[in-house]
Design an enzyme around this catalytic site. Sequence first.
Site, PDB file in Angstrom:
ATOM      1  N   ASN A  10      -7.199   1.645   2.780  1.00  0.00           N
ATOM      2  CA  ASN A  10      -8.260   1.406   1.798  1.00  0.00           C
ATOM      3  C   ASN A  10      -9.570   1.828   2.450  1.00  0.00           C
ATOM      4  OD1 ASN A  10     -10.156   0.427   0.032  1.00  0.00           O
ATOM      5  ND2 ASN A  10      -9.706  -1.745   0.389  1.00  0.00           N
ATOM      6  N   LYS A  12     -12.393   2.006   1.199  1.00  0.00           N
ATOM      7  CA  LYS A  12     -13.562   1.327   0.603  1.00  0.00           C
ATOM      8  C   LYS A  12     -14.656   2.357   0.291  1.00  0.00           C
ATOM      9  CE  LYS A  12     -12.219  -2.814   3.021  1.00  0.00           C
ATOM     10  NZ  LYS A  12     -12.569  -4.164   3.433  1.00  0.00           N
ATOM     11  N   HIS A  96      -8.759  -6.635  -5.435  1.00  0.00           N
ATOM     12  CA  HIS A  96      -9.200  -6.786  -4.043  1.00  0.00           C
ATOM     13  C   HIS A  96     -10.241  -7.907  -3.983  1.00  0.00           C
ATOM     14  CE1 HIS A  96     -11.033  -5.970  -0.160  1.00  0.00           C
ATOM     15  NE2 HIS A  96      -9.950  -5.290   0.134  1.00  0.00           N
ATOM     16  N   GLU A  98     -12.938  -8.178  -2.491  1.00  0.00           N
ATOM     17  CA  GLU A  98     -14.338  -7.748  -2.623  1.00  0.00           C
ATOM     18  C   GLU A  98     -14.708  -7.583  -4.090  1.00  0.00           C
ATOM     19  OE1 GLU A  98     -14.132  -4.424   0.081  1.00  0.00           O
ATOM     20  OE2 GLU A  98     -13.963  -5.811   1.766  1.00  0.00           O
ATOM     21  N   GLU A 168      -3.844 -10.761   1.286  1.00  0.00           N
ATOM     22  CA  GLU A 168      -5.024 -10.506   2.109  1.00  0.00           C
ATOM     23  C   GLU A 168      -5.866 -11.776   2.211  1.00  0.00           C
ATOM     24  OE1 GLU A 168      -5.961  -6.072   2.380  1.00  0.00           O
ATOM     25  OE2 GLU A 168      -7.088  -6.868   0.705  1.00  0.00           O
ATOM     26  N   GLY A 174     -12.013  -7.615   7.393  1.00  0.00           N
ATOM     27  CA  GLY A 174     -13.202  -7.056   8.024  1.00  0.00           C
ATOM     28  C   GLY A 174     -13.860  -7.991   9.029  1.00  0.00           C
TER      29      GLY A 174
END
Length: 256
Positions: A10, A12, A96, A98, A168, A174
């Site tokens: 990913n 991003k 996701h 985010e 996740e 991160g």
Amino acid sequence: MSRRYLIAGNWKMNGSLSANAVLLSELSLKQDQYSGIDMLVCPPAPYLESVGRQLGGGILLGAQNLSDQTKAGAYTGEVLGEMLAELGCRYVIVGHSERRALYGEDDATVARKFIAAQASGLIPILCVGETLEERESDATEAVLGRQLGAVVAAAGVGAFAKAVIAYEPVWAIGTGRTATAEQAQAAHAFLRGQLAAQDAKIANSTQLLYGGSVKADNAASLLSCDDVDGGLIGGASLKAADFLAICAAAQALSKN
Ligand code: PEP
């Protein structure tokens, strides 16, 4: 049943035409060594076409997001699943953390996107995961059950014959913090159990990826868990050597 490993990058909101070309040429040089696994890259939408051209088919292409709409129309800024499929995408990430946290995507929106992805022939990678606060208050299973349950209720368990789930934990994304192999296995077993309660065959075949600071040095221990069938890789997917090291760990464990 032995499930094939899927290692998905990913990217991003990272990359540029020139940086992508360098990364892809390094991945392409080595891809033959990983024939026992599936490799996937998910670049930002504007790069899908050029990345797809450079991949030439050996490494799979996916998108990071799609519209929850299933028909073209007046939806400024949105991207229809069919458009992604036309560019050669096979997969699309949905839900996701985010997008849930920064763009207000709730379980219902994620379920609509999952359904829209499959309506376009794309394989959704459904992301689920708990925050640190939720883990520390012992709510991990409740959160995972709710996030997965919303999609199963809307799409039906049969839809998971053509879907991937990525566990996740938000606290590991991160952050450099990774779930232990035991924590990952427990969450994956719970998720598989949720599907198995409705359809054992589908539960047994659905690929479950782990995501959250997967790196070369922790990949083998996470990937060797019984219910971990691959990884969704953020930061480490931007450096060819790091991504390839994770692919090598999967290939070494692969029975293919
Ligand atoms: C992700 O965002 O899906 C992810 C797993 O990121 P990272 O590997 O950087 O933690």
